[in-house]
Design a protein around this motif. Structure first.
Motif, PDB file in Angstrom:
ATOM      1  N   ARG A  45     131.182  20.069 -49.468  1.00 10.54           N
ATOM      2  CA  ARG A  45     130.278  19.315 -48.591  1.00 10.54           C
ATOM      3  C   ARG A  45     130.837  17.927 -48.280  1.00 10.54           C
ATOM      4  NH1 ARG A  45     126.290  20.646 -52.295  1.00 10.54           N
ATOM      5  NH2 ARG A  45     125.814  18.446 -52.563  1.00 10.54           N
ATOM      6  N   TYR A  46     131.395  17.270 -49.298  1.00 10.46           N
ATOM      7  CA  TYR A  46     131.971  15.935 -49.082  1.00 10.46           C
ATOM      8  C   TYR A  46     133.138  16.004 -48.108  1.00 10.46           C
ATOM      9  CZ  TYR A  46     129.387  13.751 -52.986  1.00 10.46           C
ATOM     10  OH  TYR A  46     128.427  13.239 -53.821  1.00 10.46           O
ATOM     11  N   LEU A  47     133.994  17.013 -48.269  1.00  8.00           N
ATOM     12  CA  LEU A  47     135.136  17.164 -47.368  1.00  8.00           C
ATOM     13  C   LEU A  47     134.664  17.471 -45.951  1.00  8.00           C
ATOM     14  CD1 LEU A  47     137.566  19.131 -49.688  1.00  8.00           C
ATOM     15  CD2 LEU A  47     137.838  16.760 -48.883  1.00  8.00           C
ATOM     16  N   ALA A  48     133.681  18.356 -45.817  1.00  8.17           N
ATOM     17  CA  ALA A  48     133.156  18.704 -44.497  1.00  8.17           C
ATOM     18  C   ALA A  48     132.508  17.493 -43.833  1.00  8.17           C
ATOM     19  CB  ALA A  48     132.158  19.855 -44.610  1.00  8.17           C
ATOM     20  N   ARG A  58     129.577   9.896 -43.914  1.00  9.48           N
ATOM     21  CA  ARG A  58     130.905   9.928 -44.501  1.00  9.48           C
ATOM     22  C   ARG A  58     130.788   9.713 -46.005  1.00  9.48           C
ATOM     23  NH1 ARG A  58     135.441   9.699 -40.894  1.00  9.48           N
ATOM     24  NH2 ARG A  58     133.959  11.228 -40.245  1.00  9.48           N
ATOM     25  N   MET A  59     131.693  10.340 -46.735  1.00  6.54           N
ATOM     26  CA  MET A  59     131.813  10.084 -48.174  1.00  6.54           C
ATOM     27  C   MET A  59     133.098   9.301 -48.392  1.00  6.54           C
ATOM     28  SD  MET A  59     129.177  11.085 -49.758  1.00  6.54           S
ATOM     29  CE  MET A  59     129.800  10.626 -51.367  1.00  6.54           C
ATOM     30  N   PHE A  60     133.044   8.374 -49.333  1.00  2.00           N
ATOM     31  CA  PHE A  60     134.186   7.515 -49.624  1.00  2.00           C
ATOM     32  C   PHE A  60     134.450   7.441 -51.127  1.00  2.00           C
ATOM     33  CE2 PHE A  60     132.257   5.670 -45.793  1.00  2.00           C
ATOM     34  CZ  PHE A  60     133.360   5.603 -44.939  1.00  2.00           C
ATOM     35  N   ARG A  61     135.699   7.233 -51.440  1.00  2.00           N
ATOM     36  CA  ARG A  61     136.121   6.837 -52.776  1.00  2.00           C
ATOM     37  C   ARG A  61     136.167   5.318 -52.748  1.00  2.00           C
ATOM     38  NH1 ARG A  61     141.395   6.238 -53.945  1.00  2.00           N
ATOM     39  NH2 ARG A  61     141.868   7.508 -52.123  1.00  2.00           N
ATOM     40  N   SER A  71     132.360   6.257 -56.092  1.00  2.00           N
ATOM     41  CA  SER A  71     132.186   6.806 -54.747  1.00  2.00           C
ATOM     42  C   SER A  71     130.899   6.273 -54.139  1.00  2.00           C
ATOM     43  CB  SER A  71     132.154   8.331 -54.784  1.00  2.00           C
ATOM     44  OG  SER A  71     130.989   8.786 -55.447  1.00  2.00           O
ATOM     45  N   ILE A  72     130.852   6.372 -52.818  1.00  2.00           N
ATOM     46  CA  ILE A  72     129.671   5.983 -52.059  1.00  2.00           C
ATOM     47  C   ILE A  72     129.717   6.765 -50.749  1.00  2.00           C
ATOM     48  CG2 ILE A  72     130.761   4.000 -50.890  1.00  2.00           C
ATOM     49  CD1 ILE A  72     128.021   2.524 -51.292  1.00  2.00           C
ATOM     50  N   GLY A  73     128.555   7.027 -50.196  1.00  5.48           N
ATOM     51  CA  GLY A  73     128.542   7.739 -48.929  1.00  5.48           C
ATOM     52  C   GLY A  73     127.208   7.576 -48.227  1.00  5.48           C
ATOM     53  N   PHE A  74     127.175   8.120 -47.011  1.00  6.13           N
ATOM     54  CA  PHE A  74     125.916   8.164 -46.264  1.00  6.13           C
ATOM     55  C   PHE A  74     125.898   9.440 -45.447  1.00  6.13           C
ATOM     56  CE2 PHE A  74     128.794   6.347 -43.231  1.00  6.13           C
ATOM     57  CZ  PHE A  74     128.287   6.557 -41.962  1.00  6.13           C
ATOM     58  N   TRP A  75     124.695   9.925 -45.170  1.00 10.00           N
ATOM     59  CA  TRP A  75     124.510  11.182 -44.456  1.00 10.00           C
ATOM     60  C   TRP A  75     123.199  11.119 -43.699  1.00 10.00           C
ATOM     61  CZ3 TRP A  75     125.159  10.343 -49.590  1.00 10.00           C
ATOM     62  CH2 TRP A  75     123.997  10.359 -50.379  1.00 10.00           C
ATOM     63  N   GLU A  76     123.069  12.033 -42.739  1.00  6.65           N
ATOM     64  CA  GLU A  76     121.885  12.083 -41.896  1.00  6.65           C
ATOM     65  C   GLU A  76     120.717  12.746 -42.620  1.00  6.65           C
ATOM     66  OE1 GLU A  76     123.918  12.792 -37.569  1.00  6.65           O
ATOM     67  OE2 GLU A  76     123.971  14.437 -39.006  1.00  6.65           O
ATOM     68  N   GLU A  86     120.834   8.242 -45.220  1.00  5.51           N
ATOM     69  CA  GLU A  86     120.567   8.024 -46.641  1.00  5.51           C
ATOM     70  C   GLU A  86     121.890   7.680 -47.298  1.00  5.51           C
ATOM     71  OE1 GLU A  86     119.203  10.509 -50.618  1.00  5.51           O
ATOM     72  OE2 GLU A  86     118.787  11.363 -48.635  1.00  5.51           O
ATOM     73  N   THR A  87     121.860   6.876 -48.329  1.00  3.72           N
ATOM     74  CA  THR A  87     123.073   6.533 -49.056  1.00  3.72           C
ATOM     75  C   THR A  87     122.897   6.768 -50.549  1.00  3.72           C
ATOM     76  OG1 THR A  87     124.758   4.830 -49.458  1.00  3.72           O
ATOM     77  CG2 THR A  87     122.483   4.066 -49.331  1.00  3.72           C
ATOM     78  N   GLY A  88     124.010   6.966 -51.202  1.00  3.97           N
ATOM     79  CA  GLY A  88     124.045   7.097 -52.651  1.00  3.97           C
ATOM     80  C   GLY A  88     125.430   6.713 -53.137  1.00  3.97           C
TER      81      GLY A  88
END
Length: 167
Positions: A45-48, A58-61, A71-76, A86-88
């Motif tokens: 899922r992170y790669l996709a 996007r997901m980030f290292r 890591s940190i990321g955001f998604w719809e 949303e972020t985590g």
């Protein structure tokens, strides 16, 4: 120490970071460690997500002073009838307490503001997770109040709803 911090797009070789973030100390507020199969699914899922248009999320290292620290990321998602992001995040234990999560969150807000299409970015830390709530505060999020939040699926808990404006 040069005090640099960057967000690097999630890559195939970052699975080791998911393994580290799956340790009990890192998942105490997230329902506990996940199975190997769920971790493999999360990696996919992170790669996709990182292969899609930047506006989708996007997901980030998180890299600090040349070292991967979390890591940190955001998604719809849709929240209270509004299309939002949303972020985590998660910073490895040996790097916690240095303000890295708040710096990463500020960088993520800037990225979402530049590349995103939604007006708001939300974070939903457990009400009893002092460190993550402090990250939200330090990163400039506004506390909207307490809410019931489902994460992981089937696990409802009291969370704070923090929001950052992107426009």
């Amino acid at each position: 120490m040069d005090d640099s911090l960057s967000l690097e797009p999630w890559a195939e070789g970052d699975f080791w970071l998911l393994l580290r973030k799956n340790e009990p100390v890192m998942t105490a507020h997230l329902g506990g460690p996940e199975s190997d199969a769920k971790l493999q699914d999360r990696q996919a899922r992170y790669l996709a997500l990182s292969a899609r248009e930047p506006a989708a999320g996007r997901m980030f290292r998180v890299v600090a002073d040349g070292e991967s620290v979390g890591s940190i990321g955001f998604w719809e998602r849709v929240w209270n009838g509004e299309e939002v992001y949303e972020t985590g995040w998660g910073i490895l234990p040996e790097f916690q307490g240095r303000g890295l999560a708040a710096r990463a969150a500020r960088a993520l807000v800037a990225h979402a503001r530049e590349h995103g299409t939604r007006r708001h970015l939300h974070a939903f830390p457990s009400v009893d997770h002092g460190a993550s709530n402090a990250v939200c505060r330090a990163a400039g999020f506004v506390l909207l109040g307490e809410t019931r939040f489902e994460y992981p699926p089937g696990h409802w808990h009291a969370s704070n709803d923090w929001r950052a404006a992107l426009v």
